[in-house]
Design a protein around this motif. Structure first.
Motif, short mmCIF file in Angstrom:
data_model
loop_
_atom_site.label_atom_id
_atom_site.label_comp_id
_atom_site.label_asym_id
_atom_site.label_seq_id
_atom_site.Cartn_x
_atom_site.Cartn_y
_atom_site.Cartn_z
N THR A 115 0.76 -0.84 -0.37
CA THR A 115 -0.15 -0.03 -0.22
C THR A 115 1.02 1.38 0.24
O THR A 115 2.25 1.21 0.92
N THR A 116 0.36 2.35 -0.78
CA THR A 116 0.51 3.37 -0.32
C THR A 116 0.68 4.36 0.05
O THR A 116 -0.76 4.38 0.54
N ARG A 117 1.33 5.09 0.95
CA ARG A 117 1.02 6.23 2.26
C ARG A 117 0.58 7.56 1.29
O ARG A 117 1.16 7.79 0.45
#
Length: 112
Positions: A2-4
Motif C-alpha cells: 500500500t502507498t501512503r
C-alpha cells in the motif's frame, strides 16, 4: 503493497504562535474575553478558546465549569440562564461572557 498518501503542507496562516484562551496576562486582558482575542489578532497570533454549554446547551466561551473564579457570581455555568449570563461581567476588565456565535463574529476569519 500500500502507498501512503502524501502529507498536505499547512497553509502559512497556520504556521504562527497560538494564543491559549486569547492573549491574556496578569494586569491585562482576561482569558477567553473579547479583549484577549482582539489582542491576539492584533499581535498576529492564532487563537485557542474554551467552549462550554450554558443552561439549555447554548455554547459560550468560558473555561471553568463554575463562575466563581472569573465573574461576580457563583455556581455551575450550565445552571445559569442565558439571560442571567448576558448580565455578568468579568471581575477584571468588565468584558461580558461571549457566546460562541459572538466569538466567531469577532474573529471573522482574521486568524486561525
Amino acid at each position: 503493497m500500500t502507498t501512503r498518501p502524501r502529507p498536505v503542507p499547512l497553509s502559512p496562516a497556520f504556521l504562527r504562535p497560538i494564543a491559549h484562551r486569547g492573549l491574556h496576562a496578569p494586569g491585562g486582558p482576561v482569558e477567553n474575553t473579547a479583549s484577549a482575542f482582539v489582542a491576539a489578532i492584533d499581535g498576529g497570533y492564532g487563537i485557542e478558546c474554551d467552549v462550554r454549554p450554558a443552561c439549555g446547551g447554548r455554547p459560550v466561551v468560558f473555561h471553568d465549569a463554575t463562575l466563581d473564579r472569573l465573574v461576580e457570581a457563583s455556581g455551575p455555568l450550565a445552571e445559569v440562564s442565558f439571560e442571567a449570563l448576558k448580565g455578568l461581567r468579568h471581575r477584571t476588565g468588565g468584558d461580558p461572557i461571549l457566546t460562541f456565535a459572538a466569538f466567531l463574529a469577532l474573529v471573522a476569519g482574521r486568524t486561525p
